[in-house]
Design an enzyme around this catalytic site. Structure first.
Site, PDB file in Angstrom:
ATOM      1  N   ARG A  36      28.913  12.435 -55.462  1.00 33.59           N
ATOM      2  CA  ARG A  36      28.021  13.559 -55.147  1.00 33.59           C
ATOM      3  C   ARG A  36      27.468  13.391 -53.742  1.00 33.59           C
ATOM      4  O   ARG A  36      26.922  12.340 -53.402  1.00 33.59           O
ATOM      5  CB  ARG A  36      26.875  13.616 -56.153  1.00 33.59           C
ATOM      6  N   ARG A  77       8.583  22.425 -50.739  1.00 36.77           N
ATOM      7  CA  ARG A  77       7.982  21.134 -50.432  1.00 36.77           C
ATOM      8  C   ARG A  77       6.698  21.302 -49.629  1.00 36.77           C
ATOM      9  O   ARG A  77       6.465  22.335 -49.001  1.00 36.77           O
ATOM     10  CB  ARG A  77       8.955  20.265 -49.610  1.00 36.77           C
ATOM     11  N   LYS A 221      23.170  24.330 -61.609  1.00 37.34           N
ATOM     12  CA  LYS A 221      22.154  23.349 -61.992  1.00 37.34           C
ATOM     13  C   LYS A 221      21.033  24.068 -62.744  1.00 37.34           C
ATOM     14  O   LYS A 221      20.427  25.005 -62.230  1.00 37.34           O
ATOM     15  CB  LYS A 221      21.615  22.651 -60.745  1.00 37.34           C
ATOM     16  N   THR A 279      19.622  12.921 -63.808  1.00 32.52           N
ATOM     17  CA  THR A 279      18.240  12.536 -63.480  1.00 32.52           C
ATOM     18  C   THR A 279      17.679  11.447 -64.385  1.00 32.52           C
ATOM     19  O   THR A 279      17.637  11.589 -65.600  1.00 32.52           O
ATOM     20  CB  THR A 279      17.262  13.735 -63.491  1.00 32.52           C
TER      21      THR A 279
END
Length: 477
Positions: A36, A77, A221, A279
């Site tokens: 990845r 963010r 995702k 994760t």
């Protein structure tokens, strides 16, 4: 190099801990099937070097290691803060602003330009994976005024999640589009789209790939509540799914994540769509040489659930023990696959759906049943589109799955699929000659032995390259 025969595949994130050629080879030896490339970090030049290394290793060692580009998506963010860390105290007021500034305990800058337009009074805002919780008390111009519900030290560039807010940022940001063009120019195998909310976002990405004349497949995702609402349409539009439990566990109550994972895996298995679990699978191994018992149980349960692929993030990208992390994962997978009842899934009700592939799908499931009943060493398929590989894999046969194809782009793409090993084959012989030739290749590569039972699936006549319509049983002589 000896083929690694765990059925459940391993996807490892590349980063500073493993971005050299010899380090990548070590990870491959340990059991990595796909790498990845996380485009939230690193330059195009750095990613290009890794791509070059992996392709050299594939050529030198006759491997089919896949490459997955993970687009950052609309990740919200904070920007820089003073001293790279400010204390936010419970009950205090905190202003979130799109204005570019160095933040402090009273005012923080965010990359979410449209936040004031999207939030409403009472909305929850979670920062740094939910460690800090804010509550919206007022919207004033482009500023969002909040009260600190749970405080703590906030460092620079931490993620922001808004579980109660309909975020208006598009799934493909300008950065993503630039990164995507780079990925397509590099002819990467899989493209992962972050924070998917609707099937239309997936189809938009597929249109761009098609317009560029590329064949990359799309991973959606799942990390937003809207994606759960639209899950059936998203699965239908996607080539594969990723249960991205990090942001998902912040966007929805984390106690719901285990059952969401099981639901998505089951739906994907039934519809022959590969599914990745991601994760915190071995989070403790970022700094420790051994995993926790709970992490090993998590891996085992994901294999039992029916995941095609398990993913390592920081464990391989920046952890202290990337090779040990891969070995821990592959050894756990091996133990589960040797003892758990995870094979021969029927998907009975799906097989009754009379779509255009109804007959071909039933041929494939019949081949898997025949392999089970005869104890076949391998199911051997031929494909030009990859469809046969996806279908055989979805039924989870205990037999090894070898897929022969003349489609070069499929060789590395199929590395993501449970149990599938792809082999290049471009001859146009008669059916009997093809079966004999394929058997010879597998025998010479020590993947089958004299006396082994093989189940062949093929489309006849071979030259027409249609969907699978024929099964042949043979014994290796």
């Amino acid at each position: 190099m000896k083929i690694h025969f765990n059925k459940t595949k391993v996807l490892a994130t590349v980063g500073p801990a493993c971005n050299k050629k010899e380090q990548l080879l070590e990870l491959i030896h340990a059991g990595v099937d796909v790498f990845r490339l996380n485009f939230s970090h690193g330059s195009h030049e750095e990613h290009a070097k890794v791509i070059e290394y992996v392709r050299e290793l594939n050529k030198e060692h006759k491997l089919n290691i896949g490459l997955l580009q993970d687009l950052q998506g609309p990740k919200i963010r904070t920007r820089e803060v003073e001293n790279n860390g400010v204390m936010l105290e419970k009950g205090k007021k905190l202003v979130l602003t799109p204005e570019k500034l160095v933040g402090n305990a009273e005012r923080i800058s965010t990359t979410y330009i449209e936040m004031a337009d999207d939030v409403k009074v009472g909305d929850m805002i979670l920062v740094d994976d939910g460690k800090i919780e804010l509550k919206v008390t007022e919207v004033k111009g482009s500023d969002v005024i909040t009260e600190v519900v749970y405080g703590g030290i906030l460092k620079s560039k931490k993620g922001i999640n808004l579980p109660n807010t309909k975020v208006s940022i598009p799934a493909l940001t300008e950065k993503d589009r630039e990164d995507l063009i780079f990925g397509l120019e590099q002819n990467l195998d899989w493209i992962a789209l972050s924070f998917v909310r609707t099937a239309e976002e997936v189809l938009e990405l597929k249109d761009i790939i098609k317009q560029k004349g590329r064949t990359a497949k799309v991973v959606s995702k799942i990390e937003k509540p809207e994606a759960i609402t639209n899950i059936d349409a998203i699965i239908a539009a996607s080539d594969a799914l990723m249960v991205a439990r990090g942001d998902l566990g912040v966007e929805v109550p984390m106690e719901q994540v285990p059952m969401i994972q099981k639901m998505i895996v089951q739906k994907c298995n039934q519809l022959a769509k590969p599914v990745i679990i991601a994760t915190q699978m071995l989070e403790s191994m970022i700094t420790n040489p051994r995993p926790t018992r709970a992490e090993i149980n998590d891996i085992a349960n994901s294999v039992i659930d029916g995941a095609d692929t398990l993913m390592l993030s920081a464990e391989s990208a920046s952890g202290m023990y990337p090779v040990l992390a891969v070995k821990s994962m592959t050894e756990t997978i091996r133990q589960v696959e040797e003892s758990a009842e995870i094979y021969y899934k029927n998907h009975a009700y799906v097989m009754k759906l009379r779509d255009e592939n109804f007959n071909n799908n039933n041929v494939v499931v019949s081949a898997c049943r025949l392999a089970r009943d005869t104890g076949a060493k391998a199911i051997v398929g031929m494909t030009s589109s990859g469809y046969t590989a996806f279908r055989i894999s979805s039924h989870r046969p205990k037999s090894n799955i070898f897929v022969f194809t003349s489609n070069q782009s499929l060789l590395n793409q199929l590395s993501l699929l449970w149990g599938v090993r792809a082999i290049y084959y471009d001859k146009s012989n008669s059916t009997d000659e093809t079966f004999q030739d394929i058997t010879r290749i597998l025998k010479e590569n020590h993947q089958i032995n004299v006396g082994d039972v093989l189940v062949h699936t093929v489309s006849m006549p071979i030259g027409k390259k249609q969907r699978t319509n024929t099964i042949k049983l043979s014994v290796v002589e």
